[in-house]
Enzyme design. Structure first.
Site, mmCIF file in Angstrom:
data_model
loop_
_atom_site.group_PDB
_atom_site.id
_atom_site.type_symbol
_atom_site.label_atom_id
_atom_site.label_comp_id
_atom_site.label_asym_id
_atom_site.label_seq_id
_atom_site.Cartn_x
_atom_site.Cartn_y
_atom_site.Cartn_z
ATOM 1 N N GLY A 1 0.823 -1.201 0.000
ATOM 2 C CA GLY A 1 0.000 0.000 0.000
ATOM 3 C C GLY A 1 0.852 1.243 0.000
ATOM 4 N N PRO A 2 0.252 2.392 -0.208
ATOM 5 C CA PRO A 2 1.019 3.651 -0.231
ATOM 6 C C PRO A 2 1.573 3.980 1.139
ATOM 7 C CG PRO A 2 -1.351 4.067 -0.351
ATOM 8 C CD PRO A 2 -1.170 2.591 -0.486
ATOM 9 N N PRO A 3 2.526 4.915 1.204
ATOM 10 C CA PRO A 3 3.118 5.265 2.509
ATOM 11 C C PRO A 3 2.082 5.877 3.446
ATOM 12 C CG PRO A 3 4.477 6.061 0.688
ATOM 13 C CD PRO A 3 3.193 5.599 0.091
ATOM 14 N N GLY A 4 2.243 5.572 4.740
ATOM 15 C CA GLY A 4 1.419 6.225 5.745
ATOM 16 C C GLY A 4 0.067 5.599 6.010
ATOM 17 N N VAL A 5 -0.176 4.389 5.489
ATOM 18 C CA VAL A 5 -1.486 3.769 5.714
ATOM 19 C C VAL A 5 -1.457 2.766 6.867
ATOM 20 C CG1 VAL A 5 -2.240 4.112 3.345
ATOM 21 C CG2 VAL A 5 -1.048 2.003 3.950
ATOM 22 N N GLY A 6 -0.294 2.555 7.500
ATOM 23 C CA GLY A 6 -0.242 1.726 8.707
ATOM 24 C C GLY A 6 0.294 0.329 8.514
ATOM 25 N N LYS A 7 1.154 0.111 7.535
ATOM 26 C CA LYS A 7 1.671 -1.240 7.279
ATOM 27 C C LYS A 7 2.592 -1.694 8.411
ATOM 28 C CE LYS A 7 3.496 -0.125 3.310
ATOM 29 N NZ LYS A 7 3.069 1.301 3.272
ATOM 30 N N THR A 8 3.526 -0.842 8.790
ATOM 31 C CA THR A 8 4.489 -1.238 9.823
ATOM 32 C C THR A 8 3.807 -1.413 11.177
ATOM 33 O OG1 THR A 8 6.238 -0.042 8.654
ATOM 34 C CG2 THR A 8 6.642 -0.610 10.948
ATOM 35 N N LYS B 1 -7.223 4.793 -8.099
ATOM 36 C CA LYS B 1 -7.745 5.907 -8.905
ATOM 37 C C LYS B 1 -9.097 6.391 -8.390
ATOM 38 C CE LYS B 1 -5.260 4.427 -13.056
ATOM 39 N NZ LYS B 1 -5.339 3.841 -14.399
ATOM 40 N N SER C 1 -2.907 4.272 -19.698
ATOM 41 C CA SER C 1 -4.248 4.491 -19.156
ATOM 42 C C SER C 1 -4.781 5.901 -19.397
ATOM 43 C CB SER C 1 -4.264 4.187 -17.653
ATOM 44 O OG SER C 1 -3.383 5.043 -16.966
#
Length: 802
Positions: A367-374, A733, A690
């Protein structure tokens, strides 16, 4: 005088030994042979009494060896059944109260039965009568034995000339065999076997065999000693002297610290409870360490190796406590939304609870940075009651960072995997491999290839680090990888992982996250109290809309932190009243808005279309601007476009030319004008097919003079036949369209199924239209014909208010 007035001391009764019996004295670690003279030390009280009586009455004593020398008070069962009768020639007193005696062996005997056991042993014995065999073979063997004994004695480091002369003087063959047997360097049990061999020929043969082996060892030792002496250089002499010093210190009870250190390491190896093959290898390396001088360079290297080896948790496990309701509570408390990911984690925990010994899957959070993966990995560790360790792989380009360096290199260390396990202190931690998509190959090797074994549950039970050189079981480790994009992860590595995608957040999500997580954390981190500052919902929305543009919430937290710091300054200066942060006060804290809704401004003129793009950090909107100028029909492309996007622009122009008549476009426009297509944010590279639909609609809008609706955004690839083809990144998107306030999104018909992956909440308020051909796009995107003066007035307004 009264006889009771003074009592005379009683004398000890004399020892009475029945005929055919002997007093038996046990021997430790030695065997007495007939015809030999041997000094012995007597310390046990019963033995001392028996020896004193033997000396006083001059009767022989039977000496028999103990089976186990550790027994202090041996009983009949602890003694061999054959011994030697001997005379006590002399007796000396020692300072510690013991006696040293000189005894001479006389004759073998066999024990029949024990008559007394207290205070000392008395046994009935049978003397063994021996005769010299009258054969030439026996005579020849005795001659050979005499010669070999002299040879063996001469090979000793200090030849025993007196003993050699004594052997030469012995005429009795049986006495010669026993004397030679007593001089052999043999364990007590082997000497006892010789003593119990009653047949003279068999005894002579056995002694001859033992003597031959001893001569062979002495010759080999002498040869090695001569070769060593010849080749010994300065270092070897120092080593030899150091070994001698160590032996002297050991005798004096002044052992050096190295021996203590080696023993301590040996103790730690046993306490580590390593697998048997690992323990065997560790002990072998320890024996090498014991032989290496402390001044040698290899000593410190090997000592460091043992530090790593012994600090690994070979047998340490963290006890799992899987409580599914509690796990749900932890995940909900730590993370907002992410229902699909939470559901998969709960499923994993449920399977783990039912089958604890099963293999752990490899999860990859994308996922994109800052979404809570870590932080999601930390929550999983808390839910399972496991240790958590994180290893960042961003920028790793050396295979040795994963597998470690071989010990032949100076400064070698284990790889990041073994280092992480050591840091965790447990065999079953949650191990997060952060930014796995940022690995890069170099001339040092490909670290992603080294991860193939680590992330394969069927292979990682025998993972071998180059530094350790020993297999380490990683099958109980729960590996969780994180990535921003999947494209840069090699196929074989991606195939070993289960992909869990984390979408970006929409405004409602960010508002809930800010209220539940970010604002309380920033208030606490900046030294404030909840009663001193309050954020309204509209204030947080204003920060989200006008000061951040991201898929995650990191920039949002930074802006909230900036507001809290400003308030903290005022509180530190003495302000007592609580401060309410509303939408109107945000510019006073953060300055003028950084982002504005430019869709209406951008699309106010014909030739400007709004597209949707996928980026590594989430979705984004993309403006396509087209204009014409006098020329000869050239197509000009700017905005740092990639080859694929340039080809899409060329295909869009060709499609417009082929449909000029249907669209009401004068064909002469293409010959008399150049067409310039520009995509703003020119410093950012852009590529991909696209944007084909967006380019086509922008060109038609330019050439027909019809504006494109400001509420419409689109995506899709086009073909030269006018078909709209599917593209990727639909979820990202759509989320970007929601953040930008788009009310209508045009998608390829073949992407209808991908809309199911978009969460329900972001889809609210957006109308989705699905395209089969470019004609559908024109019908939905272009506004009705606008009067020319209206267009000119809007152009003037746009120039005056950029």
């Amino acid at each position: 005088m009264n006889a009771e007035a003074k009592e005379t001391p009683k004398s000890k009764p004399h020892l009475v030994v029945p005929p055919g019996a002997l007093v038996i004295l046990p021997l430790r670690n030695t065997v007495l042979f007939p015809a030999t003279v041997m000094p012995l030390v007597v310390g046990r009280p019963p033995s001392l009494q028996a020896v004193e009586e033997a000396v006083r009455q001059q009767f022989p004593v039977g000496f028999v060896s103990q089976r186990d020398p550790k027994i202090e008070s041996p009983q009949p069962k602890d003694l061999y059944s054959v011994g030697t009768a001997a005379d006590v020639l002399r007796m000396f007193g020692l300072p510690d109260g013991q006696r040293q005696i000189i005894v001479q062996g006389r004759q073998r005997f066999g024990i029949g039965e024990f008559l007394e056991t207290d205070p000392f042993l008395i046994a009935r014995v049978t003397m063994v009568e021996e005769k010299v065999p009258p054969t030439k073979e026996f005579e020849a063997r005795i001659l050979h034995l005499r010669q070999e004994a002299s040879k063996a004695l001469s090979l000793l480091p200090e030849p025993m000339n007196e003993l050699i002369a004594m052997i030469e003087r012995i005429e009795d063959p049986l006495s010669l065999i026993d004397v030679i047997a007593s001089t052999l360097d043999l364990p007590p049990n082997e000497k006892q076997e010789i003593l119990e061999t009653f047949d003279p020929e068999s005894r002579a043969q056995r002694v001859s065999e033992k003597l031959a082996r001893q001569i062979e060892l002495l010759e080999l030792s002498k040869k090695i000693g001569e070769e060593t002496k010849e080749s010994m250089d300065k270092t070897q002499r120092q080593y030899f002297l150091r070994e001698q010093l160590k032996a002297i210190q050991k005798e004096l009870g002044e052992e050096d610290g190295k021996s203590e250190e080696v023993e301590e390491l040996r103790k730690k190896i046993y306490e580590a409870k390593m697998p048997p093959e690992i323990e065997k290898e560790a002990l072998r390396e320890l024996s090498r360490l014991e032989r290496i001088p402390e001044m040698a360079a290899e000593y410190s290297s090997l000592r460091t190796y043992f530090d790593w080896l012994l600090e690994l948790p070979w047998s340490v496990f963290t006890k799992e406590e899987i409580d599914l309701p509690k796990a749900r509570e932890i995940l909900d408390a730590d993370h907002y939304d992410l229902e699909k990911v939470k559901k998969r984690i709960i499923e994993f925990l449920a399977v783990r609870k039912l089958m604890p010994q099963g293999k752990s899957p490899i999860l990859c959070l994308v996922g994109p940075p800052g979404v809570g993966k870590t932080s999601l990995g930390q929550s999983i560790a808390r839910a399972m009651n496991r240790k958590f360790v994180r290893q960042s792989l961003g920028g790793v380009h050396d295979e040795a960072d994963i597998r470690g360096h071989r010990r032949t290199y100076i400064g070698a260390l284990p790889g990041n995997i073994i280092q992480g396990i050591r840091k965790a202190g447990s065999r079953n931690p949650v191990f997060m491999l952060d930014e796995i998509d940022k690995l890069s190959a170099s001339f040092h090797g490909d670290p992603s290839a080294a991860l193939l074994e680590v992330l394969d549950p069927a292979q990682n039970a025998t993972f071998q680090d180059h530094y350790l050189g020993l297999p380490f079981d990683l099958s109980q480790v729960l590996f969780i990888a994180t990535a921003n994009v999947l494209d840069t992860i090699p196929g074989p590595l991606r195939d070993r992982m289960e992909i869990l995608e984390l979408p970006g957040y929409i405004e409602e999500d960010k508002l809930a996250i800010a209220k539940g997580y970010l604002v309380p954390r920033q208030i606490a981190e900046n030294g404030l109290k909840d009663s001193e500052i309050y954020f309204t919902d509209e204030a947080i929305r204003e920060i989200i809309r006008s000061y951040t543009r991201e898929a995650g919430v990191r920039q949002l937290e930074r802006e909230l932190g900036a507001v809290c710091r400003s308030v903290a300054t005022r509180v530190a200066e003495g302000l007592k009243e609580p401060i309410t942060i509303d939408a109107e006060s945000i510019p006073a804290y953060l300055g003028p808005p950084k982002f504005i809704n430019e869709i209406a401004l951008r699309t106010s003129l014909p030739g400007v279309a709004t597209g949707l793009a996928w980026t590594p950090v989430g979705g984004d909107i993309l403006f396509v601007e087209a204009t014409k100028m006098p020329g000869d029909g050239k197509l000009i492309l700017t905005g740092q476009l990639g080859e694929v996007m340039k080809e899409s622009a060329q295909a869009a122009l060709s499609l417009v030319k082929s449909r000029a008549g249907m669209l009401g476009i004068d064909a002469g426009l293409f010959r008399q004008n150049d067409v310039h297509i520009h995509i703003p944010a020119g410093a950012i590279p852009k590529d991909g097919p696209s944007a084909g639909v967006t380019l086509f609609v922008a060109l038609v809008s330019l050439l027909t003079g019809r504006r494109i609706s400001k509420d419409v955004a689109m995506t899709g690839e086009i073909s030269l036949r006018g078909l709209v083809l599917p593209v990727g990144g639909i979820k990202e998107k759509v989320l970007a369209a929601k953040r930008a306030g788009i009310s209508c999104v045009l998608l390829p018909e073949l992407n209808r199924k991908d809309l199911e992956e978009v969460p329900t909440l972001p889809r609210g308020g957006i109308r989705f239209e699905f395209l089969r051909t470019v004609d559908d796009a024109l019908l939905l995107a272009l506004e009705s014909d606008a009067p020319a003066d209206s267009v000119r007035n809007e152009q003037s307004a746009a120039q005056l208010n950029p």
